[in-house]
Design a protein around this motif. Structure first.
Motif, PDB file in Angstrom:
ATOM      1  N   ASP A 177      11.556  -0.760   9.745  1.00  0.00           N
ATOM      2  CA  ASP A 177      11.416   0.332  10.719  1.00  0.00           C
ATOM      3  C   ASP A 177      12.569   0.355  11.715  1.00  0.00           C
ATOM      4  O   ASP A 177      13.098   1.413  12.037  1.00  0.00           O
ATOM      5  N   ARG A 178      12.971  -0.826  12.169  1.00  0.00           N
ATOM      6  CA  ARG A 178      14.063  -0.870  13.163  1.00  0.00           C
ATOM      7  C   ARG A 178      15.349  -0.270  12.605  1.00  0.00           C
ATOM      8  O   ARG A 178      16.179   0.223  13.337  1.00  0.00           O
ATOM      9  N   HIS A 179      15.493  -0.312  11.259  1.00  0.00           N
ATOM     10  CA  HIS A 179      16.754   0.164  10.678  1.00  0.00           C
ATOM     11  C   HIS A 179      16.570   1.374   9.772  1.00  0.00           C
ATOM     12  O   HIS A 179      17.435   1.672   8.955  1.00  0.00           O
ATOM     13  N   GLY A 180      15.438   2.035   9.903  1.00  0.00           N
ATOM     14  CA  GLY A 180      15.198   3.277   9.154  1.00  0.00           C
ATOM     15  C   GLY A 180      15.194   3.084   7.652  1.00  0.00           C
ATOM     16  O   GLY A 180      15.657   3.948   6.895  1.00  0.00           O
ATOM     17  N   MET A 181      14.689   1.926   7.186  1.00  0.00           N
ATOM     18  CA  MET A 181      14.677   1.646   5.750  1.00  0.00           C
ATOM     19  C   MET A 181      13.254   1.708   5.194  1.00  0.00           C
ATOM     20  O   MET A 181      12.280   1.609   5.928  1.00  0.00           O
ATOM     21  N   ALA A 182      13.173   1.852   3.863  1.00  0.00           N
ATOM     22  CA  ALA A 182      11.881   1.708   3.186  1.00  0.00           C
ATOM     23  C   ALA A 182      11.674   0.217   2.927  1.00  0.00           C
ATOM     24  O   ALA A 182      12.652  -0.537   2.780  1.00  0.00           O
ATOM     25  N   PHE A 183      10.427  -0.217   2.858  1.00  0.00           N
ATOM     26  CA  PHE A 183      10.122  -1.637   2.649  1.00  0.00           C
ATOM     27  C   PHE A 183       9.333  -1.815   1.357  1.00  0.00           C
ATOM     28  O   PHE A 183       8.301  -1.181   1.159  1.00  0.00           O
ATOM     29  N   ILE A 184       9.869  -2.673   0.483  1.00  0.00           N
ATOM     30  CA  ILE A 184       9.168  -2.971  -0.781  1.00  0.00           C
ATOM     31  C   ILE A 184       8.815  -4.448  -0.826  1.00  0.00           C
ATOM     32  O   ILE A 184       9.636  -5.305  -0.460  1.00  0.00           O
ATOM     33  N   THR A 185       7.605  -4.743  -1.269  1.00  0.00           N
ATOM     34  CA  THR A 185       7.173  -6.134  -1.361  1.00  0.00           C
ATOM     35  C   THR A 185       6.136  -6.280  -2.470  1.00  0.00           C
ATOM     36  O   THR A 185       5.472  -5.311  -2.839  1.00  0.00           O
ATOM     37  N   GLU A 186       6.034  -7.488  -2.990  1.00  0.00           N
ATOM     38  CA  GLU A 186       5.156  -7.711  -4.144  1.00  0.00           C
ATOM     39  C   GLU A 186       3.694  -7.884  -3.740  1.00  0.00           C
ATOM     40  O   GLU A 186       3.390  -8.525  -2.717  1.00  0.00           O
ATOM     41  N   VAL A 187       2.816  -7.357  -4.577  1.00  0.00           N
ATOM     42  CA  VAL A 187       1.385  -7.631  -4.422  1.00  0.00           C
ATOM     43  C   VAL A 187       0.922  -8.325  -5.703  1.00  0.00           C
ATOM     44  O   VAL A 187       1.247  -7.896  -6.805  1.00  0.00           O
ATOM     45  N   MET A 188       0.201  -9.445  -5.535  1.00  0.00           N
ATOM     46  CA  MET A 188      -0.153 -10.261  -6.701  1.00  0.00           C
ATOM     47  C   MET A 188      -1.640 -10.253  -7.011  1.00  0.00           C
ATOM     48  O   MET A 188      -2.054 -10.720  -8.058  1.00  0.00           O
ATOM     49  N   ASP A 189      -2.434  -9.782  -6.045  1.00  0.00           N
ATOM     50  CA  ASP A 189      -3.880  -9.936  -6.170  1.00  0.00           C
ATOM     51  C   ASP A 189      -4.561  -8.618  -5.798  1.00  0.00           C
ATOM     52  O   ASP A 189      -4.174  -7.989  -4.809  1.00  0.00           O
ATOM     53  N   THR A 190      -5.565  -8.243  -6.575  1.00  0.00           N
ATOM     54  CA  THR A 190      -6.285  -6.985  -6.276  1.00  0.00           C
ATOM     55  C   THR A 190      -6.812  -7.000  -4.838  1.00  0.00           C
ATOM     56  O   THR A 190      -6.865  -5.970  -4.187  1.00  0.00           O
ATOM     57  N   ARG A 191      -7.189  -8.189  -4.350  1.00  0.00           N
ATOM     58  CA  ARG A 191      -7.774  -8.277  -3.005  1.00  0.00           C
ATOM     59  C   ARG A 191      -6.750  -7.995  -1.910  1.00  0.00           C
ATOM     60  O   ARG A 191      -7.110  -7.748  -0.768  1.00  0.00           O
ATOM     61  N   ASP A 192      -5.447  -8.059  -2.265  1.00  0.00           N
ATOM     62  CA  ASP A 192      -4.402  -7.836  -1.251  1.00  0.00           C
ATOM     63  C   ASP A 192      -3.818  -6.423  -1.283  1.00  0.00           C
ATOM     64  O   ASP A 192      -2.980  -6.086  -0.442  1.00  0.00           O
ATOM     65  N   VAL A 193      -4.233  -5.612  -2.258  1.00  0.00           N
ATOM     66  CA  VAL A 193      -3.591  -4.295  -2.410  1.00  0.00           C
ATOM     67  C   VAL A 193      -3.714  -3.472  -1.122  1.00  0.00           C
ATOM     68  O   VAL A 193      -2.740  -2.871  -0.664  1.00  0.00           O
ATOM     69  N   GLU A 194      -4.884  -3.508  -0.523  1.00  0.00           N
ATOM     70  CA  GLU A 194      -5.095  -2.687   0.668  1.00  0.00           C
ATOM     71  C   GLU A 194      -4.159  -3.085   1.810  1.00  0.00           C
ATOM     72  O   GLU A 194      -3.495  -2.238   2.404  1.00  0.00           O
ATOM     73  N   VAL A 195      -4.071  -4.388   2.062  1.00  0.00           N
ATOM     74  CA  VAL A 195      -3.240  -4.825   3.196  1.00  0.00           C
ATOM     75  C   VAL A 195      -1.754  -4.631   2.887  1.00  0.00           C
ATOM     76  O   VAL A 195      -0.984  -4.217   3.763  1.00  0.00           O
ATOM     77  N   VAL A 196      -1.347  -4.875   1.650  1.00  0.00           N
ATOM     78  CA  VAL A 196       0.070  -4.676   1.314  1.00  0.00           C
ATOM     79  C   VAL A 196       0.411  -3.176   1.429  1.00  0.00           C
ATOM     80  O   VAL A 196       1.466  -2.802   1.960  1.00  0.00           O
ATOM     81  N   ALA A 200       3.644  -1.790   3.351  1.00  0.00           N
ATOM     82  CA  ALA A 200       4.807  -1.511   2.491  1.00  0.00           C
ATOM     83  C   ALA A 200       4.894  -0.035   2.120  1.00  0.00           C
ATOM     84  O   ALA A 200       3.883   0.658   2.082  1.00  0.00           O
ATOM     85  N   ASP A 201       6.122   0.406   1.816  1.00  0.00           N
ATOM     86  CA  ASP A 201       6.304   1.765   1.288  1.00  0.00           C
ATOM     87  C   ASP A 201       6.185   1.759  -0.227  1.00  0.00           C
ATOM     88  O   ASP A 201       5.830   2.756  -0.830  1.00  0.00           O
ATOM     89  N   ILE A 202       6.573   0.621  -0.835  1.00  0.00           N
ATOM     90  CA  ILE A 202       6.493   0.513  -2.300  1.00  0.00           C
ATOM     91  C   ILE A 202       5.819  -0.817  -2.637  1.00  0.00           C
ATOM     92  O   ILE A 202       6.196  -1.868  -2.104  1.00  0.00           O
ATOM     93  N   LEU A 203       4.826  -0.755  -3.528  1.00  0.00           N
ATOM     94  CA  LEU A 203       4.144  -1.967  -3.979  1.00  0.00           C
ATOM     95  C   LEU A 203       4.870  -2.466  -5.234  1.00  0.00           C
ATOM     96  O   LEU A 203       5.041  -1.712  -6.183  1.00  0.00           O
ATOM     97  N   GLN A 204       5.280  -3.714  -5.208  1.00  0.00           N
ATOM     98  CA  GLN A 204       5.952  -4.270  -6.397  1.00  0.00           C
ATOM     99  C   GLN A 204       4.943  -5.063  -7.227  1.00  0.00           C
ATOM    100  O   GLN A 204       4.218  -5.899  -6.704  1.00  0.00           O
ATOM    101  N   ILE A 205       4.942  -4.756  -8.533  1.00  0.00           N
ATOM    102  CA  ILE A 205       4.171  -5.583  -9.465  1.00  0.00           C
ATOM    103  C   ILE A 205       5.194  -6.484 -10.153  1.00  0.00           C
ATOM    104  O   ILE A 205       6.132  -5.995 -10.799  1.00  0.00           O
ATOM    105  N   GLY A 206       5.024  -7.775  -9.997  1.00  0.00           N
ATOM    106  CA  GLY A 206       5.999  -8.721 -10.522  1.00  0.00           C
ATOM    107  C   GLY A 206       5.866  -8.899 -12.028  1.00  0.00           C
ATOM    108  O   GLY A 206       4.842  -8.554 -12.629  1.00  0.00           O
ATOM    109  N   ALA A 207       6.930  -9.467 -12.601  1.00  0.00           N
ATOM    110  CA  ALA A 207       6.984  -9.671 -14.050  1.00  0.00           C
ATOM    111  C   ALA A 207       5.754 -10.437 -14.556  1.00  0.00           C
ATOM    112  O   ALA A 207       5.197 -10.113 -15.609  1.00  0.00           O
TER     113      ALA A 207
END
Ligand code: PEP
Ligand code: MN
Length: 353
Positions: A177-196, A200-207
């Motif tokens: 936010d401070r630099h006007g960027m989008a934020f992407i981060t990984e979500v690994m667990d169904t229980r965390d989808v809501e908080v991530v 985040a602007d983009i939810l990453q599903i890891g390999a």
């Protein structure tokens, strides 16, 4: 004599038309049978029924064609009908260009995947507020629009750094936010989808989670862009089917990411499958990213691989950048420091358009 031949040929033409009409009628019925069989989950090929029909037809054959010829002709008709019946099984997948000929544009903050060439960059793991602030400030000034950083980390060893969790999400969001960027981060667990999804602007599903179907369905229900990494041993088809799980939930904001696959090669961490990335562009309407960091696992290959990917038509490249990679808590041998990113950027920026 000649008029007689002409008359007979006219007769043949009439019979041809009738045969054609009968064949078409037969084809429509076969197709209807195919639809019903598909609905009931029955197989289309029924060898007993085929043998009965051939027996009956050869018994009833009045000539002049010999039984073998009649059998041969009808077998061709059966084969063509089976093809029609089986065509009823062929669904058009939502990921396919056939379902959606126009390219999908995925918007996240200032970034428009599919409409402009982008760089996703940032550290492997979010470690502190200072680390993210320094990285975001540096990257934003280079024009990078998407900041990455892992808060929930999929580590091979359960004793390795697992990420800062929700605290990391807050740090990543604030830096972006401070630099006007989008934020992407990984979500690994169904229980965390809501908080991530909250941070985040983009939810990453890891390999490692590409075929975690419960997770795919859950992010499909979240109304947020999803970046789907290809599993390290997944075929291209399995990768597209994983995307289908998300799309089938009504979430059409899916980005595909090739991040290298496992091969016998040891000099690179994985093997970048550029044909997979190109096929993803050709077969699907989704934006495609190439993650050069996880593909190569070594910094000296990042720029040439990114150049190749961009030249091949992918929409974005993904690279890990850390203020001080030597002390990074994960992937410390493969992340670029700021000077390394400057060189990387100089080497590829002509292809960013
Ligand atoms: C990552 O991007 O931090 C990551 C763990 O990548 P992958 O899932 O491709 O291994
Ligand atoms: Mn990493």
């Amino acid at each position: 004599m000649k008029t007689r031949i002409k008359e007979l040929r006219d007769e043949i033409d009439r019979i041809n038309r009738e045969l054609l009409a009968l064949l078409s009628e037969r084809g429509e019925i076969a197709r209807e049978i195919g639809r019903l069989q598909t609905e009931l989950g029955l197989s289309h090929y029924d060898p007993v029924r085929e043998a009965e029909m051939l027996d009956y037809l050869t018994r009833e054959n009045p000539g002049p064609f010999p039984a073998e010829t009649i059998k041969h002709l009808f077998k061709e008709i059966f084969k063509a009908s089976l093809t029609l019946e089986e065509a009823e099984d062929q669904k058009t997948f939502l990921y396919s260009k056939k379902a959606h000929p126009e390219p999908t544009i995925v918007e996240a903050g200032p970034a428009r995947f599919g409409a402009e060439k982008l760089i996703i960059a940032g550290p492997c793991s979010i470690e502190s507020s200072a680390q993210m602030e320094e990285t975001a400030a540096f990257l934003a000034q280079k024009g990078v629009k998407v900041l990455r950083g892992g808060a929930f980390k999929p580590r091979t060893s359960p004793y390795a750094f697992q990420g800062l969790g929700v605290e990391g999400l807050k740090i990543g969001r604030a830096a972006a936010d401070r630099h006007g960027m989008a934020f992407i981060t990984e979500v690994m667990d169904t229980r965390d989808v809501e908080v991530v999804a909250e941070y985040a602007d983009i939810l990453q599903i890891g390999a490692r989670n590409m075929q975690n179907f419960a997770l795919l369905k859950e992010v499909g229900r979240a109304k947020k862009p999803v970046l789907l990494k290809r599993g390290m041993s997944a075929t291209i088809e399995e990768w597209f089917y994983a995307a289908e799980y998300i799309l089938a939930q009504g979430n059409d904001q899916v980005i595909l990411a090739e991040r290298g696959i496992r091969t016998f090669e040891k000099w690179t961490r994985n093997t970048l499958d550029l044909s997979g990335a190109v096929l993803a562009k050709q077969e699907t309407h989704l934006p495609v990213v190439v993650d050069v960091t996880h593909a190569a696992g070594r910094t000296d290959l990042l720029a040439p691989l990114a150049r190749a990917a961009l030249a091949a038509g992918v929409d974005a490249v993904h690279v890990e950048v850390h203020p001080n990679p030597l002390v990074a808590l994960s992937d410390n041998r493969q992340q670029l420091d700021f000077a390394g990113f400057e060189r990387f950027f100089e080497a590829i920026h002509d292809l960013l358009g």
